[in-house]
Design an enzyme around this catalytic site. Structure first.
Site, PDB file in Angstrom:
ATOM      1  N   TRP A 159       3.240  16.011  -2.157  1.00 15.58           N
ATOM      2  CA  TRP A 159       3.830  15.298  -3.300  1.00 15.58           C
ATOM      3  C   TRP A 159       4.052  13.850  -2.855  1.00 15.58           C
ATOM      4  O   TRP A 159       4.668  13.618  -1.796  1.00 15.58           O
ATOM      5  CB  TRP A 159       5.163  15.977  -3.649  1.00 15.58           C
ATOM      6  CG  TRP A 159       5.949  15.331  -4.754  1.00 15.58           C
ATOM      7  CD1 TRP A 159       5.479  14.910  -5.961  1.00 15.58           C
ATOM      8  CD2 TRP A 159       7.347  15.056  -4.759  1.00 15.58           C
ATOM      9  NE1 TRP A 159       6.503  14.407  -6.714  1.00 15.58           N
ATOM     10  CE2 TRP A 159       7.665  14.479  -5.996  1.00 15.58           C
ATOM     11  CE3 TRP A 159       8.377  15.258  -3.829  1.00 15.58           C
ATOM     12  CZ2 TRP A 159       8.958  14.087  -6.337  1.00 15.58           C
ATOM     13  CZ3 TRP A 159       9.658  14.873  -4.165  1.00 15.58           C
ATOM     14  CH2 TRP A 159       9.934  14.299  -5.406  1.00 15.58           C
ATOM     15  N   ASP A 240      10.766  22.624   1.079  1.00 14.75           N
ATOM     16  CA  ASP A 240      10.968  22.054  -0.256  1.00 14.75           C
ATOM     17  C   ASP A 240      10.528  23.127  -1.250  1.00 14.75           C
ATOM     18  O   ASP A 240       9.346  23.491  -1.290  1.00 14.75           O
ATOM     19  CB  ASP A 240      10.126  20.779  -0.412  1.00 14.75           C
ATOM     20  CG  ASP A 240      10.344  20.127  -1.778  1.00 14.75           C
ATOM     21  OD1 ASP A 240      11.103  20.684  -2.599  1.00 14.75           O
ATOM     22  OD2 ASP A 240       9.741  19.058  -2.025  1.00 14.75           O
ATOM     23  N   LYS A 276      12.015  22.564 -12.788  1.00 18.04           N
ATOM     24  CA  LYS A 276      10.893  23.291 -13.369  1.00 18.04           C
ATOM     25  C   LYS A 276      11.281  24.709 -13.788  1.00 18.04           C
ATOM     26  O   LYS A 276      11.059  25.105 -14.919  1.00 18.04           O
ATOM     27  CB  LYS A 276       9.738  23.339 -12.371  1.00 18.04           C
ATOM     28  CG  LYS A 276       8.804  22.178 -12.450  1.00 18.04           C
ATOM     29  CD  LYS A 276       9.362  20.854 -11.974  1.00 18.04           C
ATOM     30  CE  LYS A 276       9.545  20.781 -10.477  1.00 18.04           C
ATOM     31  NZ  LYS A 276       9.960  19.457 -10.002  1.00 18.04           N
TER      32      LYS A 276
HETATM   33  N1  PLA Z   1       9.379  18.457  -4.523  1.00 16.21           N
HETATM   34  C1  PLA Z   1       8.141  18.639  -5.024  1.00 16.21           C
HETATM   35  C2  PLA Z   1       7.113  19.274  -4.179  1.00 16.21           C
HETATM   36  C3  PLA Z   1       7.859  18.242  -6.337  1.00 16.21           C
HETATM   37  O1  PLA Z   1       6.637  18.422  -6.820  1.00 16.21           O
HETATM   38  C4  PLA Z   1       8.857  17.635  -7.118  1.00 16.21           C
HETATM   39  C5  PLA Z   1       8.594  17.178  -8.517  1.00 16.21           C
HETATM   40  C6  PLA Z   1      10.128  17.493  -6.531  1.00 16.21           C
HETATM   41  C7  PLA Z   1      10.358  17.909  -5.237  1.00 16.21           C
HETATM   42  C8  PLA Z   1      11.288  16.869  -7.231  1.00 16.21           C
HETATM   43  O2  PLA Z   1      11.621  17.378  -8.409  1.00 16.21           O
HETATM   44  P1  PLA Z   1      13.072  17.124  -9.030  1.00 16.21           P
HETATM   45  O3  PLA Z   1      13.701  16.019  -8.285  1.00 16.21           O
HETATM   46  O4  PLA Z   1      12.794  16.780 -10.441  1.00 16.21           O
HETATM   47  O5  PLA Z   1      13.776  18.416  -8.840  1.00 16.21           O
HETATM   48  N2  PLA Z   1       7.288  16.784  -8.830  1.00 16.21           N
HETATM   49  C9  PLA Z   1       6.864  16.428 -10.190  1.00 16.21           C
HETATM   50  C10 PLA Z   1       7.678  15.294 -10.781  1.00 16.21           C
HETATM   51  C11 PLA Z   1       7.014  17.614 -11.107  1.00 16.21           C
HETATM   52  C12 PLA Z   1       7.819  14.052  -9.950  1.00 16.21           C
HETATM   53  O6  PLA Z   1       6.850  13.547  -9.408  1.00 16.21           O
HETATM   54  O7  PLA Z   1       8.965  13.607  -9.863  1.00 16.21           O
HETATM   55  C13 PLA Z   1       5.375  16.078 -10.127  1.00 16.21           C
HETATM   56  O8  PLA Z   1       4.780  15.830 -11.181  1.00 16.21           O
HETATM   57  O9  PLA Z   1       4.803  16.111  -9.024  1.00 16.21           O
END
Ligand code: PLA
Length: 429
Positions: A159, A240, A276
């Site tokens: 991510w 995570d 989510k």
């Molecule tokens: N960790 C991972 C692996 C994630 O994909 C995301 C969210 C988070 C943590 C954090 O989410 P939160 O803070 O909202 O609980 N990833 C998303 C959104 C869904 C983003 O980028 O913020 C994504 O589209 O990858």
């Protein structure tokens, strides 16, 4: 009258002083002259571009936000009911620095297990966090403060925000192999080599399930091997877990990696998020936990986590925490939640099948097996950045340039359009 004169005189004195007039305006406007525009966020920037596109055909498969089959955001029924129940409460006080104790208690059960001995023995230092991002950041700051010389190993790819989080916490980042572009699967031997070659006692960031962006997770057997090697090397595992329930549809199954590490006696850290799996994206509710040697250490670690939180945001928000504790604290609402998580996961799995079949029916010369093999919210399609650019400019389809498709945004209504566009941009490759 005399008063008015005095004010006028004071005003004219100010006008003549060297810090007034043009000079002061000039110096004020130059405060931020060295600030360059920040680069667009690779994920949230996609949403901005999508929103700005007036096309009626536009499709957003960028950010991982669940949509129902009509493409609409979903408020879970269990959440609506929890909201009804807490509506009468006019409690608006600050939560403690560590957040809602009840919410944290219920959240730990999801990760460590309902009957976890670690919960009973009070060995877990845990605080409510600003969703998963906040949990990761708090842990990264804790890492920097108490193990300033160690590094964090992050999978490739990951991510995108993981890199920002540990960068801003000033923890040195290393990477480990994770994904194999040719097989579109796990690079298990590369991963194990990197774990083996990392200095003893290194920190590793692991995605507990539904790896983002690849949708590729180790098998149970592979998790066992990873855990054993971590033991031999005395590494620290930070999980995570942003998608508990989204991989298999069952939150307990999706915590398997964590349970394996616990069985093997690791002292792990976990980031949990309700964005989510409860659809509480904007409520920012999550949890950071660190399993300690004993209760005394857990109390100490928690006090330090709170100490980190206090100057940043003082204490976390109340409403989302109330929703979560209302749902998880009531057996009926909890079982409704579990059903709803399964419905979301199943809809995504169904869309994977439809997307793959649609591409195959169009006569695509490429293999799309990975679309159904990968799990969780995302499909790591293998589309190149240039192909993604064409999808956006010619078809108004928005996704991240690494070729990640948020399957949660794919619906019966847009899957045909999406498949056709993907076919058009890939058929000659
Ligand atoms: N960790 C991972 C692996 C994630 O994909 C995301 C969210 C988070 C943590 C954090 O989410 P939160 O803070 O909202 O609980 N990833 C998303 C959104 C869904 C983003 O980028 O913020 C994504 O589209 O990858």
């Amino acid at each position: 009258m005399a008063m008015a004169m005095r004010i006028r005189n004071a005003a004219s004195r100010r006008a003549m002083s060297p810090i007034s007039g043009d000079f002061s305006l000039r110096s004020m406007s130059s405060w931020w002259k060295n600030v360059e525009p920040a680069p667009k966020d690779p994920i949230l920037g996609v949403t901005e571009a999508f929103l700005a596109d007036p096309s009626p055909d536009k499709v957003n498969v960028g950010v991982g936000a669940y949509r129902d089959d009509n493409g609409k955001p979903v408020v879970l029924e269990c959440v609506r009911e929890a909201e009804r129940r807490i509506a009468g409460s006019s409690f608006m006080e600050y939560l403690p620095m560590g957040g809602s104790v009840k919410m944290v208690e219920e959240t730990l059960k999801l990760a460590y297990g309902d009957n976890s001995e670690f919960i009973k023995d009070k060995r877990i230092a845990a605080v409510q966090s600003l969703s998963g991002t906040g949990a990761c950041r708090l842990f990264a700051d804790f890492h920097k403060r108490f193990r300033p010389d160690s590094q964090i190993y992050i999978p490739v790819p990951t991510w995108s925000n993981h890199h920002n989080i540990w960068r801003d916490a000033q923890v040195t980042q290393k990477t480990y192999h994770y994904y194999h572009p040719e097989t579109k699967g796990l690079n298990f031997s590369g991963l194990m080599d990197d774990v083996k070659n990392a200095p003893e006692g290194s920190f590793f960031l692991l995605h507990a399930c539904a790896h983002n962006p690849t949708g590729v997770d180790p098998t149970e057997e592979q998790w066992r091997e990873i855990s054993q090697l971590f033991k031999a090397k005395n590494h620290f595992a930070f999980f995570d877990m942003a998608y508990q329930g989204f991989a298999s549809g069952d939150p307990a199954k999706d915590a398997k990696s964590i349970r394996i590490f616990l069985e093997d006696g690791h002292h792990i850290g976990i980031s949990q998020s309700y964005a989510k799996n409860m659809g509480l994206y904007g409520q920012r509710v999550g949890c950071l936990s660190v399993l300690c040697e004993d209760e005394k250490q857990a109390v100490t670690v928690k006090s330090q986590l709170q100490q980190l939180a206090r100057p940043m945001y003082s204490n976390p928000p109340l409403h989302g925490a109330q929703i979560v504790s209302t749902i998880l604290g009531d057996p009926e609402l909890k079982s409704l939640w579990l059903k709803e998580v399964k419905i979301m996961a199943d809809r995504i799995i169904g869309m994977r099948t439809t997307l793959r079949e649609s591409l195959e029916k169009l006569g695509s010369p490429l293999s799309w097996e990975h679309v159904t093999k990968q799990i969780g919210m995302f499909c790591y399609s293998g589309l190149t950045p240039e192909q993604v650019d064409r999808l956006t400019s010619e078809y108004h389809i928005y996704m991240t340039r690494n070729g990640r498709i948020s399957m949660a945004g794919v619906t019966t209504g847009n899957v045909g359009y999406l498949a056709n566009a993907i076919h058009e941009v890939t058929k000659s490759s």
